[in-house]
Design a protein around this motif. Structure first.
Motif, PDB file in Angstrom:
ATOM      1  N   GLY A 146      41.895  44.212  40.085  1.00  0.00           N
ATOM      2  CA  GLY A 146      41.676  44.749  38.747  1.00  0.00           C
ATOM      3  C   GLY A 146      42.370  43.928  37.680  1.00  0.00           C
ATOM      4  O   GLY A 146      41.834  43.737  36.580  1.00  0.00           O
ATOM      5  N   ALA A 147      43.551  43.423  37.989  1.00  0.00           N
ATOM      6  CA  ALA A 147      44.260  42.569  37.039  1.00  0.00           C
ATOM      7  C   ALA A 147      43.494  41.271  36.807  1.00  0.00           C
ATOM      8  O   ALA A 147      43.396  40.774  35.675  1.00  0.00           O
ATOM      9  CB  ALA A 147      45.668  42.274  37.545  1.00  0.00           C
ATOM     10  N   MET A 148      42.929  40.711  37.872  1.00  0.00           N
ATOM     11  CA  MET A 148      42.135  39.493  37.718  1.00  0.00           C
ATOM     12  C   MET A 148      40.876  39.766  36.910  1.00  0.00           C
ATOM     13  O   MET A 148      40.515  38.974  36.025  1.00  0.00           O
ATOM     14  CB  MET A 148      41.796  38.908  39.091  1.00  0.00           C
ATOM     15  CG  MET A 148      42.991  38.308  39.814  1.00  0.00           C
ATOM     16  SD  MET A 148      42.511  37.188  41.161  1.00  0.00           S
ATOM     17  CE  MET A 148      41.709  38.331  42.276  1.00  0.00           C
ATOM     18  N   ALA A 149      40.214  40.885  37.196  1.00  0.00           N
ATOM     19  CA  ALA A 149      39.019  41.225  36.411  1.00  0.00           C
ATOM     20  C   ALA A 149      39.377  41.429  34.949  1.00  0.00           C
ATOM     21  O   ALA A 149      38.591  41.092  34.049  1.00  0.00           O
ATOM     22  CB  ALA A 149      38.376  42.495  36.980  1.00  0.00           C
ATOM     23  N   GLY A 150      40.564  41.965  34.705  1.00  0.00           N
ATOM     24  CA  GLY A 150      40.973  42.246  33.336  1.00  0.00           C
ATOM     25  C   GLY A 150      41.216  41.006  32.501  1.00  0.00           C
ATOM     26  O   GLY A 150      40.996  41.042  31.278  1.00  0.00           O
ATOM     27  N   ILE A 151      41.648  39.905  33.127  1.00  0.00           N
ATOM     28  CA  ILE A 151      42.007  38.733  32.313  1.00  0.00           C
ATOM     29  C   ILE A 151      41.233  37.469  32.681  1.00  0.00           C
ATOM     30  O   ILE A 151      41.061  36.590  31.844  1.00  0.00           O
ATOM     31  CB  ILE A 151      43.531  38.465  32.396  1.00  0.00           C
ATOM     32  CG1 ILE A 151      43.950  37.406  31.376  1.00  0.00           C
ATOM     33  CG2 ILE A 151      43.931  38.057  33.818  1.00  0.00           C
ATOM     34  CD1 ILE A 151      43.637  37.748  29.942  1.00  0.00           C
ATOM     35  N   PHE A 152      40.730  37.354  33.902  1.00  0.00           N
ATOM     36  CA  PHE A 152      40.025  36.129  34.273  1.00  0.00           C
ATOM     37  C   PHE A 152      38.505  36.250  34.150  1.00  0.00           C
ATOM     38  O   PHE A 152      37.818  35.229  34.048  1.00  0.00           O
ATOM     39  CB  PHE A 152      40.405  35.696  35.692  1.00  0.00           C
ATOM     40  CG  PHE A 152      41.879  35.433  35.858  1.00  0.00           C
ATOM     41  CD1 PHE A 152      42.611  34.837  34.838  1.00  0.00           C
ATOM     42  CD2 PHE A 152      42.544  35.803  37.021  1.00  0.00           C
ATOM     43  CE1 PHE A 152      43.975  34.607  34.975  1.00  0.00           C
ATOM     44  CE2 PHE A 152      43.897  35.564  37.173  1.00  0.00           C
ATOM     45  CZ  PHE A 152      44.620  34.966  36.150  1.00  0.00           C
ATOM     46  N   ALA A 153      37.969  37.480  34.163  1.00  0.00           N
ATOM     47  CA  ALA A 153      36.545  37.648  33.882  1.00  0.00           C
ATOM     48  C   ALA A 153      36.264  37.164  32.465  1.00  0.00           C
ATOM     49  O   ALA A 153      37.107  37.294  31.569  1.00  0.00           O
ATOM     50  CB  ALA A 153      36.148  39.115  34.023  1.00  0.00           C
ATOM     51  N   ASP A 184      25.609  28.971  38.344  1.00  0.00           N
ATOM     52  CA  ASP A 184      25.735  29.145  39.786  1.00  0.00           C
ATOM     53  C   ASP A 184      26.285  30.542  40.064  1.00  0.00           C
ATOM     54  O   ASP A 184      27.394  30.871  39.642  1.00  0.00           O
ATOM     55  CB  ASP A 184      26.678  28.086  40.347  1.00  0.00           C
ATOM     56  CG  ASP A 184      26.821  28.155  41.863  1.00  0.00           C
ATOM     57  OD1 ASP A 184      26.433  29.181  42.459  1.00  0.00           O
ATOM     58  OD2 ASP A 184      27.351  27.188  42.446  1.00  0.00           O
ATOM     59  N   PRO A 185      25.542  31.407  40.772  1.00  0.00           N
ATOM     60  CA  PRO A 185      26.017  32.774  41.006  1.00  0.00           C
ATOM     61  C   PRO A 185      27.325  32.864  41.778  1.00  0.00           C
ATOM     62  O   PRO A 185      27.989  33.906  41.746  1.00  0.00           O
ATOM     63  CB  PRO A 185      24.866  33.411  41.807  1.00  0.00           C
ATOM     64  CG  PRO A 185      23.673  32.573  41.512  1.00  0.00           C
ATOM     65  CD  PRO A 185      24.189  31.183  41.308  1.00  0.00           C
ATOM     66  N   THR A 186      27.736  31.794  42.465  1.00  0.00           N
ATOM     67  CA  THR A 186      28.986  31.829  43.221  1.00  0.00           C
ATOM     68  C   THR A 186      30.197  31.448  42.372  1.00  0.00           C
ATOM     69  O   THR A 186      31.331  31.594  42.831  1.00  0.00           O
ATOM     70  CB  THR A 186      28.915  30.902  44.443  1.00  0.00           C
ATOM     71  OG1 THR A 186      28.841  29.531  44.018  1.00  0.00           O
ATOM     72  CG2 THR A 186      27.711  31.238  45.312  1.00  0.00           C
ATOM     73  N   THR A 187      29.978  30.966  41.182  1.00  0.00           N
ATOM     74  CA  THR A 187      31.089  30.621  40.291  1.00  0.00           C
ATOM     75  C   THR A 187      31.801  31.894  39.842  1.00  0.00           C
ATOM     76  O   THR A 187      31.163  32.875  39.472  1.00  0.00           O
ATOM     77  CB  THR A 187      30.587  29.841  39.072  1.00  0.00           C
ATOM     78  OG1 THR A 187      30.044  28.593  39.505  1.00  0.00           O
ATOM     79  CG2 THR A 187      31.710  29.561  38.088  1.00  0.00           C
ATOM     80  N   GLU A 188      33.129  31.870  39.874  1.00  0.00           N
ATOM     81  CA  GLU A 188      33.920  33.042  39.492  1.00  0.00           C
ATOM     82  C   GLU A 188      34.560  32.910  38.109  1.00  0.00           C
ATOM     83  O   GLU A 188      34.836  33.913  37.461  1.00  0.00           O
ATOM     84  CB  GLU A 188      35.007  33.291  40.537  1.00  0.00           C
ATOM     85  CG  GLU A 188      34.433  33.668  41.899  1.00  0.00           C
ATOM     86  CD  GLU A 188      35.475  33.698  42.987  1.00  0.00           C
ATOM     87  OE1 GLU A 188      35.617  34.747  43.654  1.00  0.00           O
ATOM     88  OE2 GLU A 188      36.169  32.672  43.187  1.00  0.00           O
ATOM     89  N   ILE A 203      45.639  35.107  22.949  1.00  0.00           N
ATOM     90  CA  ILE A 203      45.323  33.748  23.395  1.00  0.00           C
ATOM     91  C   ILE A 203      43.827  33.556  23.559  1.00  0.00           C
ATOM     92  O   ILE A 203      43.283  32.512  23.250  1.00  0.00           O
ATOM     93  CB  ILE A 203      46.049  33.448  24.723  1.00  0.00           C
ATOM     94  CG1 ILE A 203      47.569  33.578  24.522  1.00  0.00           C
ATOM     95  CG2 ILE A 203      45.690  32.056  25.244  1.00  0.00           C
ATOM     96  CD1 ILE A 203      48.363  33.500  25.807  1.00  0.00           C
ATOM     97  N   PHE A 204      43.145  34.568  24.068  1.00  0.00           N
ATOM     98  CA  PHE A 204      41.701  34.522  24.290  1.00  0.00           C
ATOM     99  C   PHE A 204      41.354  33.465  25.330  1.00  0.00           C
ATOM    100  O   PHE A 204      40.482  32.614  25.139  1.00  0.00           O
ATOM    101  CB  PHE A 204      40.970  34.256  22.975  1.00  0.00           C
ATOM    102  CG  PHE A 204      39.752  35.126  22.779  1.00  0.00           C
ATOM    103  CD1 PHE A 204      39.877  36.493  22.650  1.00  0.00           C
ATOM    104  CD2 PHE A 204      38.480  34.587  22.699  1.00  0.00           C
ATOM    105  CE1 PHE A 204      38.767  37.314  22.466  1.00  0.00           C
ATOM    106  CE2 PHE A 204      37.360  35.386  22.521  1.00  0.00           C
ATOM    107  CZ  PHE A 204      37.505  36.753  22.411  1.00  0.00           C
ATOM    108  N   GLY A 205      42.030  33.551  26.450  1.00  0.00           N
ATOM    109  CA  GLY A 205      41.781  32.639  27.546  1.00  0.00           C
ATOM    110  C   GLY A 205      42.328  33.218  28.836  1.00  0.00           C
ATOM    111  O   GLY A 205      42.913  34.308  28.855  1.00  0.00           O
ATOM    112  N   PRO A 206      42.178  32.497  29.956  1.00  0.00           N
ATOM    113  CA  PRO A 206      42.564  33.021  31.276  1.00  0.00           C
ATOM    114  C   PRO A 206      44.061  32.887  31.532  1.00  0.00           C
ATOM    115  O   PRO A 206      44.495  32.203  32.470  1.00  0.00           O
ATOM    116  CB  PRO A 206      41.739  32.159  32.230  1.00  0.00           C
ATOM    117  CG  PRO A 206      41.656  30.833  31.531  1.00  0.00           C
ATOM    118  CD  PRO A 206      41.558  31.154  30.057  1.00  0.00           C
ATOM    119  N   VAL A 207      44.852  33.560  30.716  1.00  0.00           N
ATOM    120  CA  VAL A 207      46.315  33.470  30.789  1.00  0.00           C
ATOM    121  C   VAL A 207      46.888  34.872  30.768  1.00  0.00           C
ATOM    122  O   VAL A 207      46.647  35.626  29.814  1.00  0.00           O
ATOM    123  CB  VAL A 207      46.891  32.654  29.619  1.00  0.00           C
ATOM    124  CG1 VAL A 207      48.414  32.568  29.728  1.00  0.00           C
ATOM    125  CG2 VAL A 207      46.271  31.257  29.561  1.00  0.00           C
TER     126      VAL A 207
END
Length: 505
Positions: free
Chosen positions: A286-293, A333-337, A401-405
């Protein structure tokens, strides 16, 4: 003639062409003749020539919207007819959802899975608003005065300047477009210069659906030369803006002189709060979905990760390890995360904040650099980045920041979690991870945020209101009251036979 050397082979070469703006039902160039280019962030390749609007173009578009509102008959169109046009537009969006998704991906690099689902859902959103339109009504109110009929009616607000961002171009435009059209308003839309062509294509569908000329107008260009004169134009009744908090302040100042109506959906620095009793594996994802999605390019991103002290070390270790495994690559690519950042300027900003985090003494656990190995060397990629031991008063924790950080912060108990979560200028969203339902309920009520999720993150739907507390915005979009921001309430008093007594002797 198209310059095919600048066209990515991943997209139809027809995208590298001359585009036009939509003003008063006509497709036009800028008065100055100036254009700019879009950039595919995956390959850093330019494509398309888009008009760069100026003050003269702005005036022409606002005047067209003004005519369509004042004398074009759109506000007087029966609600059932406006609703029917919205439903027709929704059908067209669903029919062209794949095309609209790919255009947005070429513009901003978001992943095909998210863009396809989100774009297709706009059809249901349009139909939902159509239902609200058919049920838009005033009230009959009893005042207690004898022989007096008192009621209210809801009337369209007027000309709307819709200024939209690049991270979800059509989704965030729809939040404004559908209720404004449904209420009987007319619009001048100014999309981000990063993502203009998807809005132009949606405007084509608006025309195809049957909305009259002048009801929907689109200006393309830069903020200073097109956006600023648009929001300052005296013919604009309402500004609907999604973007940075800095941009929102500018909108407020521009509207202040004429007491213009404003809806603002702005920045966030949202807390994602993990208690010791949480399902740790679920919360890590959930933390990854929250900031890396969405590569962290979302106003609701869970960029502050608050973790209870007793599980902090294990949680941050597992999060960092999981972040290192995420696959960067082609957003088609559907496999890209994780996809690229949307533009070179955003790439520079994210890398700058990573340096700030290092200089402030935060401990870097994962990522923290521009990634060339997982994708094309030219793409705007940054590895998902995890900082630990972050001071909540640091710039890394306080500034968007508006990025994956993500910035991980310790807390010891519920009271400190609330204090840390609310100790920021923003208040857009928050999340709580716990198995304790009573704790979840207490936290949901104490957090100063417009949306609170429990054991999930980044869930949004057109039936649920969205907006922020504090510097995260003004007003609400979506939900059952979506039309409220685009209507005025008028009170009507009708005397049924009382004689006026003033001056009678």
């Amino acid at each position: 003639m198209s310059n095919l050397s600048h066209v990515s082979t991943r997209f139809d070469a027809s995208s590298d062409r001359d585009y036009r703006m939509l003003i008063d039902g006509e497709w036009v160039t800028a008065q100055s003749g100036e254009t700019f280019r879009c950039v595919d962030p995956y390959e850093d390749r330019e494509w398309g020539r888009i008009p760069s609007a100026g003050a003269e173009d702005v005036d022409r578009a606002v005047r067209a919207a003004r005519r369509a509102f004042d004398s074009g008959g759109w506000p007087q169109t029966p609600p059932a007819q406006r609703a029917a046009l919205l439903r027709r537009l929704g059908d067209l969006i669903e029919q062209h959802a794949d095309e609209l998704a790919r255009i947005q991906i070429q513009e901003n690099g978001k992943l095909i899975g998210e863009m396809s689902r989100g774009t297709f859902m706009l059809g249901a959103h349009a139909r939902y608003v159509a239902g609200l339109v058919e049920n838009l009504h005033g009230e009959t109110i009893e005042t207690g005065f004898p022989n007096m009929s008192t009621s209210t009616v809801r009337e369209p607000l007027g000309v709307v300047a819709a200024v939209t961002p690049w991270n979800t171009p059509l989704g965030l435009l729809a939040w404004k477009l559908f209720p404004a059209l449904g209420a009987g308003c007319t619009l001048v839309i100014k999309p981000s210069e990063v993502t203009p062509t998807s809005t132009l294509r949606l405007a084509e569908l608006c025309m195809q659906a049957g909305f009259p000329p002048g009801v929907v107008n689109v200006l393309t260009g830069y903020g200073q030369t097109a956006g600023a004169p648009l929001v300052a134009h005296p013919g604009v009744d309402k500004i609907a803006f999604t973007g940075s908090t800095q941009g929102g302040r500018a909108m407020l100042k521009s509207a202040a002189d004429r007491i213009g109506r404003v809806t603002l959906e702005l920045g966030g620095k949202s807390p994602n709060i993990v208690f010791k009793d949480a399902d740790i594996d679920n919360a890590v994802h959930g933390a990854m979905a929250g900031i890396f999605a969405a590569t962290g390019q979302t106003c609701m991103g869970g960029s502050r990760l608050l973790v209870e002290d007793s599980i902090y070390d294990e949680f941050t270790r597992r999060l960092a390890a999981a972040a290192e495994t995420l696959r960067l690559g082609d957003p088609l690519d559907p496999t890209t995360e994780v996809g690229p950042l949307a533009c070179r300027a955003q790439l520079g900003k994210v890398l700058e904040y990573i340096d700030i985090g290092k200089s402030e003494g935060a401990r870097l656990l994962a990522g923290g650099y521009r990634d060339h190995a997982s994708a094309t060397r030219a793409g705007f990629f940054v590895r998902p980045t995890v900082f630990a031991d972050v001071d909540n008063r640091s710039r890394l924790a306080q500034e968007e920041i508006f990025g994956p950080v993500v910035a991980a912060i310790r807390f010891t108990d519920e009271a400190e979690a609330v204090a840390l979560a609310n100790d920021v200028d923003f208040g857009l969203a928050a999340a709580v991870w716990t198995r304790d339902s009573a704790l979840a309920q207490r936290m949901a009520r104490r957090l100063r945020a417009g949306t609170v999720w429990v054991n999930t993150y980044r869930m949004v739907h057109h039936t649920m209101p969205f907006g922020g507390f504090k510097q995260s915005g003004l007003g609400r979009e979506l939900g059952p009251h979506a039309l409220d921001e685009y209507t005025e309430t008028k009170s009507i008093w009708i005397d049924l036979g009382n004689r006026q007594t003033f001056g009678r002797r």
